[in-house]
Design a protein around this motif. Structure first.
Motif, short mmCIF file in Angstrom:
data_model
loop_
_atom_site.label_atom_id
_atom_site.label_comp_id
_atom_site.label_asym_id
_atom_site.label_seq_id
_atom_site.Cartn_x
_atom_site.Cartn_y
_atom_site.Cartn_z
N ARG A 1 0.85 -1.19 0.00
CA ARG A 1 0.00 0.00 0.00
C ARG A 1 0.89 1.24 0.00
O ARG A 1 2.03 1.18 0.47
N PRO A 2 0.41 2.36 -0.51
CA PRO A 2 1.23 3.58 -0.51
C PRO A 2 1.66 3.95 0.91
O PRO A 2 0.85 3.91 1.84
N GLU A 3 2.93 4.32 1.06
CA GLU A 3 3.44 4.79 2.36
C GLU A 3 3.24 6.30 2.41
O GLU A 3 4.10 7.07 1.98
N ALA B 1 5.51 14.70 -5.89
CA ALA B 1 5.48 13.32 -5.39
C ALA B 1 5.56 12.34 -6.55
O ALA B 1 5.05 12.61 -7.65
N GLY B 2 6.23 11.21 -6.30
CA GLY B 2 6.35 10.20 -7.34
C GLY B 2 6.69 8.84 -6.76
O GLY B 2 7.07 8.71 -5.60
N GLY B 3 6.55 7.82 -7.59
CA GLY B 3 6.87 6.45 -7.18
C GLY B 3 5.69 5.74 -6.57
O GLY B 3 4.52 6.06 -6.85
N ASP B 4 5.97 4.79 -5.70
CA ASP B 4 4.93 3.91 -5.16
C ASP B 4 4.00 4.60 -4.18
O ASP B 4 3.03 3.98 -3.73
N CYS B 5 4.27 5.85 -3.83
CA CYS B 5 3.40 6.56 -2.87
C CYS B 5 2.31 7.37 -3.56
O CYS B 5 1.53 8.05 -2.89
#
Length: 461
Positions: A251-253, A286-290
């Motif tokens: 899940r997004p952190e 913001a970028g990536g898995d979050c």
């Protein structure tokens, strides 16, 4: 004039891609770049962990694309073992906790949130017992690699979850000689596929010697007298285990973002505009898995944790902070994986996702081969295709097969991005020779059948 300060939370794919791209565009006297990473590794491939554990590739150093020292040599002030514990957007600062136990506030002109994702861990008895392993970062990979030792032959391994992480870890453990059981709560493995395609994966995994149990809700991790893991209990049965691997997804952190009042989507991921700027903020990115990203097929935002997206997000952010201009238009949801010699791929929407988006569609499924049927080494594959009723617009493709199956999904990914209809796909000029494909590539066979299904549906209405 003082240099602007770009502050980055997270030193992996998105964060360090942003830092590297911004540094290409701005000299240190123009832009100071300060990045914080709470772990011991930076710019590494978490996707490579199953292959390191399985003995296919070396690690962990081989999985690191660029070390902290290399980043510093390029003018990026990267602080390892340093955690950001709060974001104060009003004062444009973050609270930092370092490994010596000190705390301080650091200001920023531009903030990049690249906090990644957190693995799911069920809140059940025994989940934190020694012998229970996650596989989120290189420290996790090293712990599991060390637990297997030099000779893992005959060890009983239970993998909880049969998504991408679960099936890849099952392969790794089989390669090491373990006796592997996979427990999946859903009716079929690979919830990223429709159940009928997941059933093919289920049958293949069992054929590979991986005991795969579906409809299995884990209720407890059992421990022995020494406190170490001894097994896993579901509502119906107990499975002995020398080690347990969690493959339940992520899940997004976004705890820091939520506490700072930044906007989050339905899955808990940060919401950004096309420039990867957090919505409603002038200088927070913001970028990536979050983050959540735009799904180009459904028009909705989705959370998809993949390194390919994270690196692209970072490039976009770095370009924009560095004075250029770039956007990330969205994704079509392409993913590919394998378990032993079985290749699994999907792009676009599943049936359930298409229904949730309010789309009306037809589906077709075809059986074909990876090469001309008469050519040695031809292997079977199954292709499922979704197309919108009336318009025939391609909505999604799933492929399960052996060698040569997985990467065929890229053709469908390009067609989805271009908004092609299945009829338009039938005219694609794909490469053909007997060692590579039948005269009609399997994806095009599916497109032909889908074209017919759309036409037949129109005639009956």
């Amino acid at each position: 004039m003082a240099a602007r300060r770009m502050l980055i939370i997270g030193g992996d794919a998105a964060g360090m891609s942003a830092a590297s791209q911004a540094r290409r565009l701005k000299r240190p006297e123009e832009l100071e770049i300060l990045a914080f990473e709470r772990s011991a590794f930076t710019s590494y491939s978490a996707c490579g962990i199953p292959y390191w554990v399985g003995g296919v590739v070396d690690g962990p150093d081989a999985l690191v694309a660029r070390t902290a020292a290399e980043h510093r040599a390029r003018g990026i002030d990267l602080r390892m073992h340093t955690e950001v514990t709060a974001i104060d957007t009003a004062a444009q600062r973050v609270r930092v906790h370092d490994r010596e136990g000190g705390e301080r506030w650091e200001g920023y002109d531009d903030l990049v949130v690249a906090t990644g994702a957190r693995p799911l861990r069920p809140d059940i008895p025994g989940i934190d017992a020694p012998g229970v392993h996650g596989v989120q970062n290189l420290d996790d990979g090293r712990a599991l690699h060390d637990a297997l030792g030099k000779d893992a032959e005959g060890l009983r391994a239970v993998v909880v979850g049969a998504g991408y992480i679960g099936v890849e870890m099952a392969e790794a453990l089989v390669n090491r000689g373990c006796r592997v059981t996979v427990l999946e709560q859903a009716e079929q493995p690979m919830s990223t596929l429709d159940p009928d395609m997941g059933r093919i994966v289920h049958e293949a995994m069992c054929g590979l010697g991986i005991h795969t149990v579906t409809g299995a809700e884990v209720t407890e991790v059992l421990t022995g007298d020494d406190g170490r893991v001894a097994g896993v209990r579901t509502r119906e049965e107990e499975y002995p285990a020398d080690l347990v691997v969690l493959g339940l997804g992520v899940r997004p952190e976004t705890r820091l973002a939520r506490e700072a009042g930044l906007p989050l989507g339905a899955s808990g991921g940060l919401l950004t505009d096309l420039a990867m700027r957090v919505r409603g903020e002038e200088n927070i990115w913001a970028g990536g898995d979050c983050v959540e990203v735009l799904d180009l097929v459904s028009g909705r935002t989705r959370h998809i944790a993949l390194g390919t997206h994270a690196n692209k997000h970072g490039q976009v952010i770095g370009s924009n902070v560095g004075g250029g201009y770039a956007t990330f238009p969205g994704v079509v949801g392409t993913a590919v994986s394998k378990v032993c010699d079985l290749e699994i791929a999907r792009t676009g929407l599943l049936e359930a996702q298409a229904r949730q988006a309010g789309l009306d569609f037809v589906t077709v499924t075809i059986e074909s081969t990876s090469r001309a049927g008469y050519y040695p080494g031809a292997r079977p594959m199954t292709v499922k295709m979704l197309a919108e009723r009336r318009t025939g617009r391609l909505l999604g493709v799933q492929i399960v097969g052996r060698e040569g199956a997985g990467k065929r999904v890229d053709v469908a990914a390009v067609a989805l991005t271009a908004g092609m209809t299945v009829e338009q796909m039938t005219a694609l000029d794909l490469g053909y020779a007997p060692p590579f494909s039948p005269v009609w590539d399997p994806v095009l066979v599916a497109a032909r059948k889908a074209t017919g299904a759309v036409a037949a549906d129109v005639r009956t209405r």
